[in-house]
Design a protein around this motif. Structure first.
Motif, PDB file in Angstrom:
ATOM      1  N   ILE A   7       0.844  -1.194   0.000  1.00  0.00           N
ATOM      2  CA  ILE A   7       0.000   0.000   0.000  1.00  0.00           C
ATOM      3  C   ILE A   7       0.882   1.247   0.000  1.00  0.00           C
ATOM      4  O   ILE A   7       1.696   1.438   0.912  1.00  0.00           O
ATOM      5  CB  ILE A   7      -0.928   0.027   1.232  1.00  0.00           C
ATOM      6  N   PRO A   8       0.749   2.142  -0.985  1.00  0.00           N
ATOM      7  CA  PRO A   8       1.556   3.366  -0.979  1.00  0.00           C
ATOM      8  C   PRO A   8       1.225   4.216   0.255  1.00  0.00           C
ATOM      9  O   PRO A   8       0.054   4.370   0.603  1.00  0.00           O
ATOM     10  CB  PRO A   8       1.133   4.079  -2.268  1.00  0.00           C
ATOM     11  N   PRO A   9       2.240   4.763   0.935  1.00  0.00           N
ATOM     12  CA  PRO A   9       1.974   5.516   2.169  1.00  0.00           C
ATOM     13  C   PRO A   9       1.167   6.790   1.963  1.00  0.00           C
ATOM     14  O   PRO A   9       0.425   7.209   2.852  1.00  0.00           O
ATOM     15  CB  PRO A   9       3.375   5.858   2.694  1.00  0.00           C
ATOM     16  N   GLY A  10       1.314   7.422   0.795  1.00  0.00           N
ATOM     17  CA  GLY A  10       0.650   8.704   0.584  1.00  0.00           C
ATOM     18  C   GLY A  10       1.290   9.792   1.422  1.00  0.00           C
ATOM     19  O   GLY A  10       2.295   9.587   2.108  1.00  0.00           O
ATOM     20  N   LEU A  11       0.700  10.962   1.384  1.00  0.00           N
ATOM     21  CA  LEU A  11       1.159  12.083   2.200  1.00  0.00           C
ATOM     22  C   LEU A  11       0.599  11.960   3.613  1.00  0.00           C
ATOM     23  O   LEU A  11      -0.429  11.316   3.830  1.00  0.00           O
ATOM     24  CB  LEU A  11       0.685  13.402   1.593  1.00  0.00           C
ATOM     25  N   PRO A  12       1.252  12.572   4.605  1.00  0.00           N
ATOM     26  CA  PRO A  12       0.643  12.648   5.933  1.00  0.00           C
ATOM     27  C   PRO A  12      -0.762  13.244   5.845  1.00  0.00           C
ATOM     28  O   PRO A  12      -0.992  14.206   5.105  1.00  0.00           O
ATOM     29  CB  PRO A  12       1.605  13.568   6.698  1.00  0.00           C
TER      30      PRO A  12
END
Length: 474
Positions: A7-12
C-alpha cells in the motif's frame, strides 16, 4: 502482509488527532521562516521530527554559512516525534541474541552502545540547552508474564555481558516475581528486569532542537508537503516539488520515516508504515498521584506494552502514558501495517490499553478510578518498519546527494538523535574511521537491504522475526 506492505503511504493526513503532547501546539508549529520558498539551497531536508531537526542543527553548527531548508507537510513535529509514548528506553537486550546471529557480535555491540549513549545524550542535550521537555532520567522495569521470554532475557543479558564485559555492558538487574510485585507494584508476573531509562516530551524536545536550528539560520517551512523529488541529469542536483513551488538542492535528506516510499518508490515494501495507539490515563486513586519512580514495559507472548508516568511538577503529573495493544487490533494487528491514517485509531487496541493498566498493577494497587475518569486522551501515530528490522541511515547507493534517516522501528527516541549526527557527518564528507568505530554497518543503506521484501512484525514489536526474502527493485 505482502498486500499491506504494497500500500503506498501517501502524504501525511490532514487534520490528524491532536496528541497529548501537542496540546497546546508549540509557537513554531506553523512557522514559515520566509514567505516564499528559497529557489536553491545547499541542503533540503524533508521531515521535521527529531531526525530532521537534529540533522539541520548538526549541519548548521558545523557550517553556519550553509543554506538549509526543512520542509514539513503539516505542523512542526506532527509525526511520530510528536505522537509517541515519551519513553527513552533502550531494551537492547531484547534483540541482542538475534543481532549476534544475524549481523555479528561487532554490530550487535555497536547497536547496544548507540542506543544507550543516545538515551544519555538526549537528556544531556536537553539539560545543557535548557530545553523544557520534562526530561527525567530514571530506572525502568520490564515485567514478564511469559517464562520463556524471561529465560531468553537472562540468556541475552548473559551473552551481552560476556561479549562486552560486565563493566562495559549496560547494567541489568533481575527480580523474581515477589520482588517485582513489591518494588514495582506489579503482581502476578514471572519476574522483572530493571535497567537505566528515562522519559520526556519528545514533542517539546524536537521543537526545542528546531528552535536552536532556527537560531543558527535554518529556514523552516511548515505546511509544505513534498509531492515529488527528481534529480537533474545535467548537474546532479535534486528538485523538490511542493504546492508552493520548487526547491533545488545539492543534497536532499529524507527524514520521513514511515512515509519514505511516498517520495522514493524503490523503498515500497521495504520501509512499511505501522500505525500505533497510545493512551494517556489518570492514575487510579491507589497509585502514586505524583508519578511512579520508574518507567515500565509489560512483556507477554504476543508482544508488549510500554509505559511512563508523568513526573511530579509536570502538566498532569502522575498521568500514565501507555501504548501497545497491537495484537488485539483487526487481523491480529496486520491491518495496522501500511496504515497511515492518524486521524483515527484502532478502537480494540485503545480499549485494551485502557483496561490493561488496572490488570497489570492489580485492582488493590490501582484502587478506584479518578473521579474525572480513567481516560484523558487517545491518539495514534505512524512508525516506520523495515524489511530487516534496522533503520535506513546514510547515502542511497547510485543516487549521489540523496540521504535517508528513516525506519526507526518504533524505537526512535534512542536512535534518531545519534543517527542524525552520523548523517550530518556523512554529508560533510566525514565518513571516517571515527564514525565507523561506533556507527553500525547494518544501519547503512545498501542495494542488498533495498531488495529485501517486508515479511511482517519485527524486533521492536517483541514478536519473532521472519526471514527476509529477496525481491527485485521496483
Amino acid at each position: 502482509m505482502e498486500q499491506r506492505a504494497s500500500i503506498p503511504p501517501g502524504l501525511p493526513r490532514d487534520n490528524p488527532i491532536q496528541s497529548y503532547w501537542q496540546d497546546p501546539p508549540d509557537e513554531i508549529a506553523d512557522r514559515r521562516t520566509t514567505a516564499d520558498l528559497p529557489d536553491e539551497v545547499d541542503v533540503a531536508i524533508i521531515g521535521s521530527g527529531i531526525s530532521g531537526a537534529s540533522i539541520s542543527y548538526n549541519l548548521l553548527c558545523s557550517n553556519p554559512d550553509l543554506k538549509v531548508v526543512l520542509l514539513e507537510a503539516r505542523q512542526a513535529a506532527s509525526g511520530a516525534s510528536g505522537r509517541n509514548g515519551g519513553h527513552t528506553k533502550t531494551a537492547t537486550y531484547r534483540s541482542f541474541l538475534d543481532n549476534v546471529r544475524s549481523i555479528g557480535a561487532e554490530d550487535a555491540m555497536k547497536i547496544t552502545n548507540l542506543e544507550y549513549h543516545c538515551m544519555v545524550s538526549v537528556h544531556q542535550f536537553a539539560r545543557e540547552n535548557s530545553i523544557d521537555c520534562d526530561s527525567v532520567r530514571c530506572q525502568t522495569v520490564d515485567v514478564f508474564y511469559d517464562e520463556r521470554q524471561f529465560e531468553t532475557a537472562r540468556e541475552s543479558v548473559s551473552l551481552m555481558e560476556k561479549l562486552m564485559g560486565k563493566g562495559k555492558a549496560p547494567e541489568h538487574i533481575f527480580h523474581d516475581s515477589q520482588e517485582t510485585a513489591e518494588k514495582f507494584l506489579a503482581p502476578n508476573s514471572v519476574g522483572g528486569l530493571e535497567y537505566e531509562s528515562g522519559s520526556l516530551s519528545a514533542y517539546k524536545f524536537t521543537t526545542g532542537v528546531l528552535k536552536l536550528a532556527l537560531q543558527k539560520g535554518l529556514n523552516l517551512q511548515c505546511n509544505t508537503p513534498a509531492h515529488s523529488i527528481s534529480k537533474s541529469t545535467i548537474d546532479g542536483k535534486w528538485t523538490v516539488s511542493t504546492p508552493r513551488g520548487k526547491v533545488i538542492a545539492k543534497t536532499l535528506v529524507l527524514a520521513t520515516n514511515g512515509y519514505t516510499a511516498r517520495l522514493y518508490p524503490n523503498l515500497q515494501g521495504v520501509i512499511v508504515p505501522l500505525r500505533g495507539v497510545v493512551t494517556a490515563q489518570r492514575p487510579g486513586q491507589g497509585m502514586p498521584q505524583r508519578g511512579l519512580e520508574t518507567t515500565y514495559s509489560f512483556v507477554y507472548n504476543e508482544g508488549f506494552e510500554y509505559m511512563i508516568s508523568r513526573p511530579a511538577g509536570s502538566k498532569f503529573e502522575g498521568d500514565i502514558v501507555i501504548g501497545g495493544g497491537m495484537h488485539v487490533a483487526k487481523d491480529e494487528g496486520t491491518s495496522e501495517y501500511g496504515n497511515t491514517d492518524d486521524t483515527t485509531y484502532d478502537e480494540n487496541s485503545a480499549d485494551y490499553l485502557l483496561a490493561c493498566t488496572e490488570r497489570y498493577f492489580g485492582a488493590k494497587n490501582w484502587g478506584t478510578d479518578s473521579p474525572e475518569g480513567r481516560c484523558r486522551r487517545i491518539w495514534s501515530g505512524v512508525m516506520g518498519f523495515s524489511s530487516d528490522g534496522y533503520p535506513f541511515v546514510g547515502p542511497v547507493p547510485d543516487e549521489a546527494g540523496l540521504y535517508l534517516a528513516a525506519s526507526f522501528q518504533g524505537h526512535g527516541m534512542v536512535l534518531c538523535f545519534l543517527c542524525a549526527r552520523a548523517v550530518a557527518s556523512m554529508i560533510e564528507g566525514k565518513d571516517d574511521e571515527e564514525l565507523k568505530s561506533w556507527f553500525p554497518t547494518c544501519y547503512r543503506v545498501s542495494l542488498e537491504r533495498m531488495r529485501k521484501k517486508f515479511g511482517g512484525r519485527l524486533r521492536a514489536s517483541g514478536a519473532p522475526e521472519p526471514q527476509p526474502v529477496e525481491n527485485g527493485m521496483n
